[in-house]
Design a protein around this motif. Structure first.
Motif, PDB file in Angstrom:
ATOM      1  N   PHE A  43       0.855  -1.176   0.000  1.00 44.26           N
ATOM      2  CA  PHE A  43       0.000   0.000   0.000  1.00 44.26           C
ATOM      3  C   PHE A  43       0.894   1.229   0.000  1.00 44.26           C
ATOM      4  O   PHE A  43       1.807   1.343   0.823  1.00 44.26           O
ATOM      5  N   LYS A  44       0.641   2.139  -0.934  1.00 47.05           N
ATOM      6  CA  LYS A  44       1.459   3.353  -0.988  1.00 47.05           C
ATOM      7  C   LYS A  44       1.228   4.231   0.237  1.00 47.05           C
ATOM      8  O   LYS A  44       2.138   4.854   0.741  1.00 47.05           O
ATOM      9  N   GLU A  60       4.087  -8.911   9.379  1.00 45.33           N
ATOM     10  CA  GLU A  60       5.388  -8.380   8.948  1.00 45.33           C
ATOM     11  C   GLU A  60       6.156  -9.360   8.072  1.00 45.33           C
ATOM     12  O   GLU A  60       7.069  -8.968   7.345  1.00 45.33           O
ATOM     13  N   ARG A  61       5.788 -10.641   8.120  1.00 45.96           N
ATOM     14  CA  ARG A  61       6.452 -11.643   7.260  1.00 45.96           C
ATOM     15  C   ARG A  61       6.156 -11.406   5.793  1.00 45.96           C
ATOM     16  O   ARG A  61       6.829 -11.975   4.918  1.00 45.96           O
ATOM     17  N   PHE A  62       5.164 -10.572   5.503  1.00 41.24           N
ATOM     18  CA  PHE A  62       4.699 -10.411   4.132  1.00 41.24           C
ATOM     19  C   PHE A  62       4.881  -8.985   3.615  1.00 41.24           C
ATOM     20  O   PHE A  62       4.142  -8.532   2.755  1.00 41.24           O
ATOM     21  N   GLU A  63       5.881  -8.293   4.114  1.00 44.77           N
ATOM     22  CA  GLU A  63       6.154  -6.947   3.621  1.00 44.77           C
ATOM     23  C   GLU A  63       6.865  -7.023   2.270  1.00 44.77           C
ATOM     24  O   GLU A  63       7.565  -7.992   1.964  1.00 44.77           O
ATOM     25  N   ALA A  64       6.695  -5.994   1.451  1.00 39.30           N
ATOM     26  CA  ALA A  64       7.230  -6.004   0.087  1.00 39.30           C
ATOM     27  C   ALA A  64       8.743  -6.155   0.064  1.00 39.30           C
ATOM     28  O   ALA A  64       9.295  -6.843  -0.808  1.00 39.30           O
ATOM     29  N   ALA A  91     -16.120  -3.310  -7.954  1.00 38.36           N
ATOM     30  CA  ALA A  91     -14.664  -3.195  -8.043  1.00 38.36           C
ATOM     31  C   ALA A  91     -14.215  -1.891  -7.385  1.00 38.36           C
ATOM     32  O   ALA A  91     -14.734  -0.816  -7.707  1.00 38.36           O
ATOM     33  N   ILE A  92     -13.280  -1.992  -6.472  1.00 38.28           N
ATOM     34  CA  ILE A  92     -12.762  -0.837  -5.745  1.00 38.28           C
ATOM     35  C   ILE A  92     -11.309  -0.620  -6.139  1.00 38.28           C
ATOM     36  O   ILE A  92     -10.509  -1.561  -6.125  1.00 38.28           O
ATOM     37  N   ASP A  93     -10.934   0.610  -6.500  1.00 40.61           N
ATOM     38  CA  ASP A  93      -9.542   0.906  -6.833  1.00 40.61           C
ATOM     39  C   ASP A  93      -8.631   0.517  -5.671  1.00 40.61           C
ATOM     40  O   ASP A  93      -8.959   0.740  -4.498  1.00 40.61           O
ATOM     41  N   LYS A  94      -7.476  -0.045  -6.023  1.00 42.36           N
ATOM     42  CA  LYS A  94      -6.559  -0.523  -4.997  1.00 42.36           C
ATOM     43  C   LYS A  94      -6.186   0.576  -4.008  1.00 42.36           C
ATOM     44  O   LYS A  94      -6.025   0.323  -2.811  1.00 42.36           O
ATOM     45  N   GLU A  95      -6.056   1.806  -4.512  1.00 36.07           N
ATOM     46  CA  GLU A  95      -5.667   2.913  -3.631  1.00 36.07           C
ATOM     47  C   GLU A  95      -6.738   3.232  -2.594  1.00 36.07           C
ATOM     48  O   GLU A  95      -6.453   3.859  -1.574  1.00 36.07           O
ATOM     49  N   LEU A  96      -7.978   2.801  -2.845  1.00 34.14           N
ATOM     50  CA  LEU A  96      -9.075   3.090  -1.918  1.00 34.14           C
ATOM     51  C   LEU A  96      -9.347   1.930  -0.961  1.00 34.14           C
ATOM     52  O   LEU A  96     -10.017   2.117   0.058  1.00 34.14           O
ATOM     53  N   VAL A  97      -8.819   0.748  -1.275  1.00 29.91           N
ATOM     54  CA  VAL A  97      -9.090  -0.423  -0.437  1.00 29.91           C
ATOM     55  C   VAL A  97      -8.632  -0.243   1.012  1.00 29.91           C
ATOM     56  O   VAL A  97      -9.316  -0.721   1.934  1.00 29.91           O
TER      57      VAL A  97
END
Length: 410
Positions: A214-215, A389-393, A299-305
């Motif tokens: 998530f940005k 935290e195991r799944f951070e980018a 459908a919801i824009d990823k930035e709004l999820v």
């Protein structure tokens, strides 16, 4: 290290041409590219869109045009290879037309391989075009790895034709024999392949779990106000395109079996594109005693999820076949407990007792019991966030780079 990533498409909401396919696959491939690009040089070459070259978030997207494809047509793979491939799999006319298109652009792909000076090529997906890119890499003596984002041939609910399923099975048979390496997105996927082909701990199959990305977390939507949900009611989020494989129906059916005092205090929000007019939330909830508590958000824009996760109370995902379950770890990132079947491929990777309720049987009664546990347990949000935290980018990027280095050092 210089990496070339090959994919049919990616999803980038800020660019119009890259929003035609808003899928988990599209978002994830782009997330992988930009997370790896923070540490290494990454070029991306896409087959299903034509566009000028551009750079975004550190990722260089190579240009694609019919002019370029025609210029390097003389470098294409042998048409005999394509004909032989068609004879072997007897694909549909539509699939054959797409295969011919991929053959048509293969000369440009070969040019990119010859001039790009890449250390490794990272191919995404297991479809007919994958075979062309593998053949090119083998002919050019270019090291490569293929990432499978799910297993399409092991479930009847995934819409893929018989030819595609046969190809995937043949592809996996070659992997366990050591012809080329792959990564999969969950331990369960690796075990499924090893069990099917009677091969223990295959060194050619490596696991790199997906990550959430998530940005920012902006509170731009009041979810409760938008859908008329009182502040004292709980919200369960179900994120994923609406269809039989994602199995929204079972949550709706199980909702009927909840104790009245729990059902009356709970709303389920379904976020995702409705793929078929015959399988919609509106149809699934017809005659339901709590139909006003079951809301199709579309459908919801990823930035709004993130707004939904920030204001929700729990996440459910009851897919019949699920390669990973991204919405589960996304919810955990926001401190939300999760509900899923304990036989999904990624369960061993995702499960944490402080965050996940696993449903053992695929019955409405068991789902309802799990949902009741999800809604009545007092959860520790900080403990759930810690488990995510195991799944951070950055962790995902490091794991892919480790795989690349292992392949290069063989």
């Amino acid at each position: 290290m210089k990496i070339l990533m090959l994919s049919s498409y990616v999803t980038i909401n800020s660019r119009q041409k890259y929003t035609r396919n808003r899928t988990g696959f599209g978002y994830m491939v782009y997330d992988i590219a930009r997370s790896v690009a923070e540490k290494e040089n990454v070029d991306v070459l896409l087959s299903d869109t034509r566009d000028e070259a551009f750079e975004q978030e550190g990722v260089r997207f190579l240009g694609r045009s019919y002019g370029l494809f025609l210029r390097y047509l003389w470098q294409c793979l042998s048409i005999g290879f394509v004909i032989g491939f068609w004879r072997k799999y007897r694909m549909s006319k539509g699939a054959m037309a797409r295969l011919l298109y991929y053959w048509f652009i293969s000369g440009y792909y070969r040019h990119v391989l010859r001039t790009g000076n890449y250390d490794i090529v990272h191919i995404h997906g297991c479809r007919f075009n994958t075979e062309l890119w593998i053949r090119l890499c083998q002919q050019e003596k270019q090291k490569f790895v293929v990432t499978l984002h799910g297993l399409n041939s092991f479930s009847d609910t995934i819409p893929i034709g018989p030819a595609g399923k046969r190809y995937e099975r043949d592809f996996l048979r070659r992997v366990v024999k050591g012809e080329f390496p792959i990564t999969v997105i969950s331990t369960g996927m690796k075990k499924t392949i090893e069990k099917e082909y009677k091969h223990e701990d295959c060194k050619y199959i490596m696991v790199v779990c997906n990550a959430f990305s998530f940005k920012a977390k902006y509170s731009t939507i009041d979810v409760r106000e938008k859908y008329g949900i009182p502040g004292n009611k709980k919200i369960v989020l179900y994120v994923g395109n609406v269809g039989s494989n994602k199995n929204q129906k079972q949550l709706i059916d199980a909702f009927r079996l909840l104790p009245q005092e729990i059902a009356e205090k709970t709303y389920a929000l379904f976020l995702g594109l409705q793929l078929s007019p015959s399988y919609t939330i509106e149809k699934l909830k017809e005659g339901h005693p709590y139909k006003n508590h079951l809301i199709a958000c579309g459908a919801i824009d990823k930035e709004l999820v993130p707004n939904y996760y920030e204001q929700g109370d729990a996440v459910a995902l009851l897919s019949i076949s699920e390669g990973f379950g991204l919405s589960l770890i996304e919810g955990m990132h926001f401190g939300l407990p999760c509900l899923c079947f304990d036989d999904i491929d990624a369960y061993e990777d995702i499960y944490a007792p402080e965050a996940v309720v696993g449903v053992k049987e695929h019955t409405d009664a068991c789902v309802a019991k799990g949902l009741e546990t999800l809604l009545t347990t007092k959860w520790d949000k900080e403990a759930i966030r810690k488990a995510s935290e195991r799944f951070e980018a950055a962790t995902m990027a490091d794991n892919y780079i480790r795989v690349f280095n292992n392949i290069l050092n063989v």
